[in-house]
Every structure is written in structure tokens, then in C-alpha cells.
Motif scaffolding. Structure first.
Motif, mmCIF file in Angstrom:
data_model
loop_
_atom_site.group_PDB
_atom_site.id
_atom_site.type_symbol
_atom_site.label_atom_id
_atom_site.label_comp_id
_atom_site.label_asym_id
_atom_site.label_seq_id
_atom_site.Cartn_x
_atom_site.Cartn_y
_atom_site.Cartn_z
ATOM 1 N N PRO A 20 128.118 16.906 -1.512
ATOM 2 C CA PRO A 20 128.957 17.097 -0.322
ATOM 3 C C PRO A 20 129.459 15.809 0.309
ATOM 4 O O PRO A 20 130.574 15.768 0.837
ATOM 5 C CB PRO A 20 128.041 17.869 0.636
ATOM 6 N N LEU A 21 128.657 14.730 0.258
ATOM 7 C CA LEU A 21 129.141 13.461 0.803
ATOM 8 C C LEU A 21 130.244 12.880 -0.068
ATOM 9 O O LEU A 21 131.209 12.314 0.444
ATOM 10 C CB LEU A 21 127.990 12.461 0.922
ATOM 11 N N ILE A 25 133.979 11.696 1.002
ATOM 12 C CA ILE A 25 134.519 10.384 0.647
ATOM 13 C C ILE A 25 135.850 10.530 -0.078
ATOM 14 O O ILE A 25 136.819 9.813 0.208
ATOM 15 C CB ILE A 25 133.510 9.598 -0.210
ATOM 16 N N ASP A 26 135.915 11.454 -1.015
ATOM 17 C CA ASP A 26 137.162 11.674 -1.754
ATOM 18 C C ASP A 26 138.284 12.103 -0.812
ATOM 19 O O ASP A 26 139.431 11.668 -0.959
ATOM 20 C CB ASP A 26 136.953 12.730 -2.834
ATOM 21 N N LEU A 27 137.957 12.944 0.164
ATOM 22 C CA LEU A 27 138.958 13.405 1.120
ATOM 23 C C LEU A 27 139.432 12.253 2.002
ATOM 24 O O LEU A 27 140.641 12.092 2.242
ATOM 25 C CB LEU A 27 138.376 14.531 1.974
ATOM 26 N N MET A 255 131.944 18.209 9.864
ATOM 27 C CA MET A 255 132.784 18.967 8.942
ATOM 28 C C MET A 255 132.019 20.119 8.297
ATOM 29 O O MET A 255 132.583 21.190 8.053
ATOM 30 C CB MET A 255 133.351 18.030 7.876
ATOM 31 N N TYR A 256 130.728 19.914 8.032
ATOM 32 C CA TYR A 256 129.909 20.956 7.403
ATOM 33 C C TYR A 256 129.110 21.791 8.409
ATOM 34 O O TYR A 256 128.372 22.692 8.011
ATOM 35 C CB TYR A 256 128.942 20.318 6.404
ATOM 36 N N LYS A 257 129.235 21.399 9.705
ATOM 37 C CA LYS A 257 128.503 22.113 10.763
ATOM 38 C C LYS A 257 126.987 22.102 10.503
ATOM 39 O O LYS A 257 126.311 23.129 10.597
ATOM 40 C CB LYS A 257 129.025 23.550 10.909
ATOM 41 N N ARG A 275 124.193 23.901 -3.441
ATOM 42 C CA ARG A 275 124.811 24.707 -4.498
ATOM 43 C C ARG A 275 125.944 25.584 -3.986
ATOM 44 O O ARG A 275 126.795 26.011 -4.761
ATOM 45 C CB ARG A 275 123.744 25.595 -5.148
ATOM 46 N N ASN A 276 125.965 25.834 -2.668
ATOM 47 C CA ASN A 276 126.909 26.835 -2.158
ATOM 48 C C ASN A 276 127.829 26.328 -1.045
ATOM 49 O O ASN A 276 128.592 27.120 -0.492
ATOM 50 C CB ASN A 276 126.132 28.052 -1.637
ATOM 51 N N TYR A 277 127.765 25.044 -0.695
ATOM 52 C CA TYR A 277 128.580 24.563 0.424
ATOM 53 C C TYR A 277 130.072 24.689 0.111
ATOM 54 O O TYR A 277 130.499 24.643 -1.046
ATOM 55 C CB TYR A 277 128.234 23.103 0.751
ATOM 56 N N GLU A 278 130.855 24.833 1.174
ATOM 57 C CA GLU A 278 132.310 24.897 1.043
ATOM 58 C C GLU A 278 132.865 23.484 1.155
ATOM 59 O O GLU A 278 132.654 22.815 2.160
ATOM 60 C CB GLU A 278 132.906 25.771 2.145
ATOM 61 N N PRO A 279 133.580 22.998 0.139
ATOM 62 C CA PRO A 279 134.138 21.639 0.207
ATOM 63 C C PRO A 279 135.091 21.488 1.396
ATOM 64 O O PRO A 279 135.771 22.448 1.768
ATOM 65 C CB PRO A 279 134.895 21.498 -1.122
#
Length: 284
Positions: A20-21, A25-27, A255-257, A275-279
Motif C-alpha cells: 500500500p505504501l 508513492i507511485d501515485l 488516504m486508507y483511513k 491482501r484486500n486494500y483498495e489502491p
């Protein structure tokens, strides 16, 4: 023909995916490049010269204490080409900047101390020292930094910092605020306000805060300012430079709350969430 029960249970397959990090970073990299910035790099192990002295942080500043900085039992080399002498002079008497400096005798032994960098601004000043940064210029950097801080919900001894600066004629504090608001708007943060703060190497200096609807609080997002003449003079820079630094993990938490840094970074992350986070996605 063989019959199959398509409603039966099957083994779950856990595939690898982007951390997720890394996704954040990519964003951020995508946003900066879209805004016309170039990416810079720098080492994680630094001399105190590049991490502190080069940007006009005094040699007796509290941030240099062992309680705040991870020092290594080695000495590094100081740069050549007259930069050290110019940095020493602005520390001692301000040089030709009109400042009185700090009024002490600058010690090269302190500047040679090796440490784990405490901020990515060290790479900004390495770029200034290279002589390759020419106005107009826009650079950013995402890198890992280290500070000897107590671990709590919003602090870890290592984290990532996002660094950026713009150099051009006529830049003002309004430009700095505009860049910050435009950057955060692309990430979905539009309720931004600013307040004055203090940095040894920028004047004026600003913090940006974001209103979080979930908690109902204003949260600090970024520290920023305009580099002082004392921090730019040793590199022959006479153009205004606006700059900022922000903690990547705190931004990712919003961003991920997520409520704790350790929920998104480190060995204690929830595997099910990984495994299930929303990008994260662009908001514009």
C-alpha cells in the motif's frame, strides 16, 4: 460429459500485490511528474554537513542531539570546490547575505559526522552543491528517513518523506501555497489551511493543515517555506526557492483511513488488510 458443481468451495489463492505504501508513492510520483517536476535521488547515510550544515542548521541545534539523530561511528568527507568555506562563513557571520550568522566558530569535525539522514532535504542541498540545478527548476524526491522518536500511533523511528522545491524568478509565498493546494487537490484533499511556523533554514515558513471529516479535526500535513538567503548563498543561488516536506505515512493513513502508522507500514500490518486494500486513486 463430466458434471461439475460450480457452487462448491474452492481453495483461496493469495497472490502477491503492490504494498500500500508503494501504491501511494507511485501515485505521488505520477502527480509530481504531471506538474512538471523531475525526480532526484540521494543516499540514506549522510554526513552532518549535507543533512544539517549545508542548509544553515546551527551546529548546536537540538535536532543534532543523539536523542533525535542516529549517528554512526564514522567520519565522512566534506565536499570540495569552496562550498565548505562558504557554508562556514554564513554560519559564523552571515557572509555577504546581510545576516549576522550564528556568531560561533564553525567546526568541520562536527560536519564530518556520519548519520542516518533525518530528512530528504539533504538531497535537495546535494543537488544545489552539484551546480547542476539551474533556474527555472522543479524537483521532488520520495525517500526513507530516520529519527530517534518514541513509537506511538503517528510516529516511528523510520518513515518516508516527500520533498519538493521550485526555483524561479519572482516566486512568493502565494506561489508556495498554490503549489501545495494544487498538489493535495489531486489526491482528494481540498480543505486546506495554513499557519506560520519556524524553521532555521526557511523564512517565511508555513504548515499546511487538512480538515479530516472522520475525526472532525485539523491534521498537520506538510512543513514548507522559502529558503533563506543564508541557506542558498554558498551555492550561488540568488533566485527565490520555495520548498516543502511531508510525511508519506501520515498521508497514506488519511488516504486508507487507518488509525495507526503500524497498520500500513512494518511487521505488524494486518495481512488481511494488505491482501484486500483498495489502491488510492486520483481525484481529478
Amino acid at each position: 460429459f463430466r458434471h461439475y458443481d460450480v457452487t462448491g468451495n474452492v481453495p483461496s489463492v493469495t497472490a502477491g500485490r503492490i504494498h500500500p505504501l508503494t501504491a501511494v508513492i507511485d501515485l505521488i510520483r505520477e502527480v509530481f511528474i504531471e506538474m512538471g517536476f523531475s525526480e532526484m535521488k540521494g543516499p540514506m547515510v549522510e554526513t552532518a554537513f549535507w543533512c544539517m550544515d549545508s542548509m544553515w542548521i546551527p551546529q548546536d541545534h537540538p535536532a543534532r542531539e543523539e536523542q533525535d539523530t542516529f549517528y554512526l561511528p564514522y567520519e565522512g568527507e566534506l565536499p570540495r570546490g569552496g562550498i565548505v568555506e562558504k557554508v562556514a562563513r554564513v554560519h559564523e557571520d552571515g557572509g555577504d547575505t546581510g545576516s549576522s550568522g550564528y556568531g560561533y566558530k564553525w567546526d568541520p569535525a562536527v560536519a564530518r559526522q556520519m548519520l542516518l539522514r533525518t530528512h530528504t532535504t539533504a538531497s535537495t542541498f546535494r543537488n544545489f552543491g552539484s551546480g547542476k540545478v539551474k533556474s527555472p527548476a522543479k524537483y521532488f524526491y520520495v525517500g526513507r528517513v530516520f529519527r530517534n522518536e518514541a513509537i506511538d500511533a503517528t510516529h516511528l523511528p523510520e518513515f518516508h518523506q516527500v520533498e519538493g522545491f521550485v526555483m524561479d524568478d519572482g516566486l512568493t509565498l502565494a506561489d508556495l501555497m498554490g503549489f501545495i493546494k494544487a498538489f493535495y487537490a489531486k489526491l482528494g484533499f481540498d480543505k486546506i489551511r495554513f499557519k506560520p511556523t519556524y524553521n532555521p533554514y526557511t523564512e517565511p515558513s508555513l504548515e499546511a493543515h487538512y480538515f479530516d471529516e472522520k475525526s472532525g479535526k485539523w491534521l498537520e500535513l506538510i512543513n514548507s517555506g522559502m529558503f533563506r538567503p543564508e541557506s542558498l548563498a554558498p551555492y550561488g543561488i540568488d533566485k527565490p526557492v520555495i520548498a516543502w516536506g511531508l510525511g508519506l505515512e501520515r498521508l497514506a493513513m488519511l488516504m486508507y483511513k487507518q488509525g495507526r502508522l503500524r497498520d500500513i507500514f512494518g511487521a505488524t500490518c494486518d495481512l488481511d488488510w494488505l491482501r484486500n486494500y483498495e489502491p488510492p486513486r486520483r481525484k481529478d
